[in-house]
Design a protein around this motif. Structure first.
Motif, PDB file in Angstrom:
ATOM      1  N   GLU A  85       4.119   4.611   0.362  1.00  0.00           N
ATOM      2  CA  GLU A  85       5.195   4.323  -0.149  1.00  0.00           C
ATOM      3  C   GLU A  85       6.425   5.092   0.805  1.00  0.00           C
ATOM      4  O   GLU A  85       7.386   5.560  -0.039  1.00  0.00           O
ATOM      5  CB  GLU A  85       4.983   5.078  -1.804  1.00  0.00           C
ATOM      6  CG  GLU A  85       4.719   4.262  -2.321  1.00  0.00           C
ATOM      7  CD  GLU A  85       4.327   4.883  -4.028  1.00  0.00           C
ATOM      8  OE1 GLU A  85       3.182   4.268  -4.900  1.00  0.00           O
ATOM      9  OE2 GLU A  85       4.176   5.724  -4.342  1.00  0.00           O
ATOM     10  N   TYR A  87       9.087   7.028   2.974  1.00  0.00           N
ATOM     11  CA  TYR A  87      10.334   5.779   4.370  1.00  0.00           C
ATOM     12  C   TYR A  87       9.617   7.288   4.696  1.00  0.00           C
ATOM     13  O   TYR A  87      10.558   7.964   5.525  1.00  0.00           O
ATOM     14  CB  TYR A  87      11.579   6.627   3.656  1.00  0.00           C
ATOM     15  CG  TYR A  87      11.752   4.945   2.766  1.00  0.00           C
ATOM     16  CD1 TYR A  87      12.833   3.721   3.161  1.00  0.00           C
ATOM     17  CD2 TYR A  87      11.673   4.895   1.378  1.00  0.00           C
ATOM     18  CE1 TYR A  87      12.513   2.907   2.683  1.00  0.00           C
ATOM     19  CE2 TYR A  87      12.030   3.816   0.195  1.00  0.00           C
ATOM     20  CZ  TYR A  87      12.449   2.916   0.694  1.00  0.00           C
ATOM     21  OH  TYR A  87      12.652   1.556   0.119  1.00  0.00           O
ATOM     22  N   HIS A 134       8.908   3.817  -1.072  1.00  0.00           N
ATOM     23  CA  HIS A 134       9.102   1.970  -1.083  1.00  0.00           C
ATOM     24  C   HIS A 134       8.195   1.975  -2.062  1.00  0.00           C
ATOM     25  O   HIS A 134       6.841   0.885  -1.989  1.00  0.00           O
ATOM     26  CB  HIS A 134       8.739   2.017   0.070  1.00  0.00           C
ATOM     27  CG  HIS A 134       8.984   0.490   0.871  1.00  0.00           C
ATOM     28  ND1 HIS A 134      10.138   0.522   1.525  1.00  0.00           N
ATOM     29  CD2 HIS A 134       8.627  -0.497   0.463  1.00  0.00           C
ATOM     30  CE1 HIS A 134      10.685  -1.279   1.717  1.00  0.00           C
ATOM     31  NE2 HIS A 134       9.517  -1.650   1.224  1.00  0.00           N
ATOM     32  N   ARG A 143      14.074   2.812  -6.056  1.00  0.00           N
ATOM     33  CA  ARG A 143      13.281   3.011  -3.849  1.00  0.00           C
ATOM     34  C   ARG A 143      13.982   3.980  -3.747  1.00  0.00           C
ATOM     35  O   ARG A 143      13.205   4.976  -2.994  1.00  0.00           O
ATOM     36  CB  ARG A 143      12.982   2.014  -3.397  1.00  0.00           C
ATOM     37  CG  ARG A 143      12.296   0.619  -3.199  1.00  0.00           C
ATOM     38  CD  ARG A 143      12.790  -0.407  -1.901  1.00  0.00           C
ATOM     39  NE  ARG A 143      11.414  -1.121  -1.982  1.00  0.00           N
ATOM     40  CZ  ARG A 143      11.132  -2.579  -2.147  1.00  0.00           C
ATOM     41  NH1 ARG A 143      12.276  -2.587  -0.700  1.00  0.00           N
ATOM     42  NH2 ARG A 143      10.489  -3.314  -1.713  1.00  0.00           N
TER      43      ARG A 143
END
Ligand code: ATP
Ligand code: MG
Length: 451
Positions: A85, A87, A134, A143
């Motif tokens: 998940e 970034y 994510h 997000r």
């Protein structure tokens, strides 16, 4: 900037927000994807400041970008967040590995270690801001989302666990939610690392016996992190998970006493809760008390607020060992819940809309409106474009659309006699008020902001 990036930017046809990341907009901006209006976010923050102030919590801000290593070390390598998940990116300027924060605790702990902040004793802290994960976007899951995050660092006792839970309850009450009805509390104890190890061994043995019913994700986690399997949302596995050994049966005396103390205090203040032995939370760093505030109104996005104790994290991130406890609250989910339950919330509308006909003496209009605002009235002045103020009809239309209760009509004749017409747009009645003493009639306009 590389020519490649420049070329791609020229080719992009329509610029739009990144999927799963939302604009938080004022009520007056029409849109399809309806997240709660921006003035409700401000209202929420005002409530937070009031409640957390009463408990002596202090505000801080930490960066949105942190070294990737912070989260890998802090959250645990085999967690949903770290595995899929985050970034993460490489800073093209210097090659640093960076991550948009998926949660707030690790950054706050990093900051407190860096500033040796616990040297003078424990700290109670809070922050608000965007987090990034994510995930598959859906109602209540985005997000980029926003959290209120509250942390108490350096406190080891069950009293602070209870303080955290009660502070959340105070916030529900401040916002008009009723605990037990709109949001309910679940708690559990995760014990200490050695107790978790004994439980883990028993779990692995159990899951091995039921290997055939494990999905692919769980197969992979069987040895790396079997506890996560309990967290699985796969409906096909729920019955099998239900029968797994429960950590609560592996707790030693001290852990049990801590949990009992939390429960006794909750009982004493009459706060109902459910002990959920399967409540494990998504991060590895939790121990002892964990809790969630849950609603039935938001489908599988039902956890509005979740937290617990993380006594090992500060040391794990390189600080002097110190216990800690905290929670994160999803602001989108909370505001959606208020919307869903139709809880009365403040209006974004002004109290009054000033209609300024062509030929009205502008200096007098402005002076009057300033005096009303100084007295606390929310007044929107009709302002024209370059070619004038617009017809009376269009101004009244705007007054209605603004949601204001009153229209102030600065007709040249009335103003010449030292007066302004105040029209109650709901009742349809109208009265003249003296321009010379706005203070005398200002309070009568504040019906809306007082409500
Ligand atoms: P979930 O089980 O729903 O994925 P979580 O356990 O991952 O939640 P936490 O990491 O504990 O959530 O974060 C605290 C709170 O932040 C959650 O209770 C929820 O209200 C909110 N939250 C978490 N992830 C999201 C998201 N992707 N979008 C919106 N809110 C979120
Ligand atoms: Mg999650």
């Amino acid at each position: 900037m590389t020519t490649e990036i420049q070329a791609a930017a020229k080719k992009a046809e329509k610029l739009a927000a990144v999927k799963g990341m939302n604009d938080i907009l004022p009520a007056s901006v029409p849109r399809t994807e309806k997240l709660p209006d921006s003035h409700l976010w401000q209202w929420f923050e005002t409530a937070v400041r009031a409640v957390l102030g009463r408990y002596g919590y202090q505000y801080l801000l930490t960066p949105i970008v942190e070294p990737t290593a912070l989260f890998v070390r802090g959250l645990g390598e085999v967690t949903d967040i770290v595995e899929k998940e985050m970034y993460s990116f490489v800073d093209s300027m210097n090659g640093d590995r960076l991550t948009l924060r998926p949660e707030a605790t690790a950054g706050i702990v990093r900051a407190m270690i860096e500033h040796n902040a616990l040297y003078n004793g424990p700290l109670r802290l809070w922050t608000i801001g965007p987090m990034f994960r994510h995930e598959r976007p859906q109602k209540g899951r985005y997000r980029q989302f926003h959290q209120l995050d509250v942390e108490a660092l350096g406190f080891g006792g069950p009293d602070v666990d209870v303080e955290m839970i009660l502070m959340a309850r105070a916030l529900w009450r401040e916002l008009g939610l009723v605990e037990g009805r709109d949001v309910r509390l679940e708690i559990n104890s995760l014990g200490q690392p050695d107790e978790r190890r004994a439980h883990r061994d028993a779990l692995v043995a159990y899951f091995q016996q039921h290997q055939a019913s494990l999905d692919e994700d769980s197969q992979r986690r069987l040895h790396s992190n079997p506890l996560r399997i309990l967290d699985s949302k796969n409906p096909a596995m729920q019955a099998m998970i239900e029968g797994a050994p429960k950590l609560i049966d592996f707790l030693g005396e001290a852990s049990r006493a801590h949990f009992d103390a939390v429960r006794a205090s909750l009982d004493a203040v009459g706060l109902a809760y459910r002990v959920n032995p399967r409540l494990v939370r998504g991060m590895d760093y939790y121990n002892l008390t964990v809790f969630e505030w849950i609603t039935e109104q938001l489908g599988s996005q039902g956890t509005v607020c979740g937290g617990g104790r993380y006594d090992g994290l500060i040391e794990q991130l390189g600080g002097k060992p110190a216990p800690a406890v905290g929670f994160g609250l999803g602001i989108e989910r909370l505001l959606l819940l208020l919307q869903e339950l139709k809880v009365p919330v403040p209006s974004a509308a002004p109290d009054a809309y000033a209609v300024v006909p062509p030929g009205a003496p502008l200096p007098q209009v402005i002076a009057t409106l300033e005096a009303l605002r100084a007295a606390g009235v929310r007044v929107l002045q009709h302002a024209g474009g370059a070619d004038g103020p617009g017809s009376m009809k269009s101004q009244f239309k705007k007054a209605d659309a603004s949601g204001a209760r009153f229209a102030l009509i600065f007709g040249p004749d009335e103003v010449a006699q030292g007066q302004v017409a105040v029209k109650d747009l709901r009742a349809g009645t109208q009265a003249l008020q003296p321009l010379a003493s706005p203070d005398a009639w200002a309070d009568a306009l504040k019906l809306q902001s007082a409500a």
